[in-house]
Scaffold this active site. Structure first.
Site, mmCIF file in Angstrom:
data_model
loop_
_atom_site.group_PDB
_atom_site.id
_atom_site.type_symbol
_atom_site.label_atom_id
_atom_site.label_comp_id
_atom_site.label_asym_id
_atom_site.label_seq_id
_atom_site.Cartn_x
_atom_site.Cartn_y
_atom_site.Cartn_z
ATOM 1 N N GLU A 192 -2.440 93.976 1.456
ATOM 2 C CA GLU A 192 -3.250 93.884 2.681
ATOM 3 C C GLU A 192 -4.733 93.707 2.370
ATOM 4 O O GLU A 192 -5.591 93.903 3.225
ATOM 5 C CB GLU A 192 -3.044 95.128 3.546
ATOM 6 C CG GLU A 192 -3.617 96.421 3.010
ATOM 7 C CD GLU A 192 -2.651 97.192 2.126
ATOM 8 O OE1 GLU A 192 -2.796 98.423 2.051
ATOM 9 O OE2 GLU A 192 -1.765 96.574 1.510
ATOM 10 N N ASP A 240 -9.785 95.279 3.460
ATOM 11 C CA ASP A 240 -8.359 95.474 3.665
ATOM 12 C C ASP A 240 -8.115 96.136 5.012
ATOM 13 O O ASP A 240 -9.045 96.590 5.682
ATOM 14 C CB ASP A 240 -7.690 96.206 2.500
ATOM 15 C CG ASP A 240 -8.027 97.683 2.426
ATOM 16 O OD1 ASP A 240 -8.702 98.195 3.343
ATOM 17 O OD2 ASP A 240 -7.595 98.330 1.460
#
Length: 302
Positions: free
Chosen positions: A214, A172
């Site tokens: 994300e 991420d």
């Protein structure tokens, strides 16, 4: 398209006892011929039919004014019929048929056949588009979580029968919340969109997914731990360089040496490695290796 054009050409060639049949559907073309002159003469007739957007009939190819400059037409007494494939002002292709005798009453049948072929083609495109929408994250154009999980299970099952290694990368964006808070959510979406494109360019053989928010995942088939680690490090370094001042990646990897690890366990272990990378300072890669379905090793400890 290729299959549909081929089946249409086969059917018309046999049904009409034609000399030649040329079927073009978008960028796919299929040709069937007993006499090679037809395909060599088709372009001039097709061009006229497409320009006028109406069927063109040539009673005798060898005597036609438009074809008089083409040496292939000399002495060729066959007739020709070209039908443009049109829908709502758009041209999708053209069908050109050469026969010994003029088609006469069969022209309406051919026009309806072309219309049916177009309906099949448009239905295929609609279903294909719907499938793409169903499995793709619209922002990043990567696979979505649901489809990725389904694919992971199927690929692991195939790989385990051959005892091939499979690597799963999860990562991420570091400090993404701060990026959104300071630059705004539009800028955040733009960053995710650019990252999706970057992932495809850096790891073109991987199967990428936006796992949520994300967080991303990439499946690498037939990839042992060394290559998997190198691939993850290459991605991390490229993002650090390409997105300098914007973001870095924390990356977790799990490599199942014989692909015997269940998909859900692969995801959990890769996620655990990802959070270990974050705990150790971010912008780094942590790898686990599964020797079998119960023994998992953290390679960072060796």
């Amino acid at each position: 398209k290729e299959q549909l054009a081929g089946k249409a050409a086969d059917y018309l060639y046999t049904r009409l006892g034609a000399d030649s049949v040329i079927v073009t559907l978008e960028d796919a073309t299929s040709v069937r011929y007993g006499n090679p002159r037809g395909p060599k003469l088709a372009h001039e007739i097709e061009t006229q039919a497409l320009a006028l957007k109406t069927p063109i009939s040539v009673l005798n190819v060898g005597r036609d004014f438009l074809l008089s400059k083409n040496k292939e037409a000399i002495g060729y007494s066959s007739s020709a019929y070209a039908v443009p494939i049109l829908y709502q002002g758009h041209t999708f292709g053209v069908v050109t048929i050469f026969t010994q005798q003029p088609l006469k009453e069969r022209t309406l049948f051919i026009q309806e056949f072309c219309a049916q072929t177009l309906r099949i083609h448009l239905l295929r495109k609609t279903l294909e588009g719907a499938h793409t929408t169903a499995v793709t994250d619209q922002l990043t154009q990567l696979y979505n979580k649901a489809y990725f999980q389904e694919m992971l299970g199927a690929e692991l099952s195939r790989a385990s029968t051959r005892e091939e290694p499979t690597t799963l990368i999860m990562f991420d964006l570091d400090n993404f919340k701060r990026y959104n808070d300071t630059r705004g959510h539009i800028a955040g979406d733009d960053l995710l969109q650019r990252l999706g494109k970057h992932i495809k360019e850096v790891l073109p053989t991987g199967i990428p997914c936006r796992y949520g928010g994300e967080e991303f995942a990439i499946l690498l088939l037939r990839t042992p731990q060394g290559i998997g680690k190198d691939s993850a490090e290459h991605l991390r370094a490229s993002v650090e360089k390409e997105f300098v001042g914007e973001t870095t990646l924390s990356v977790g990897i799990i490599t199942s040496l014989t692909s015997s690890l269940p998909g859900i366990t692969m995801l959990k272990e890769a996620d655990k490695a990802l959070y270990e990378a974050k705990d150790k300072g971010k912008n780094r890669v942590i790898q686990y290796v599964a020797v079998n379905n119960s023994l998992i090793i953290n390679t960072a400890k060796f």
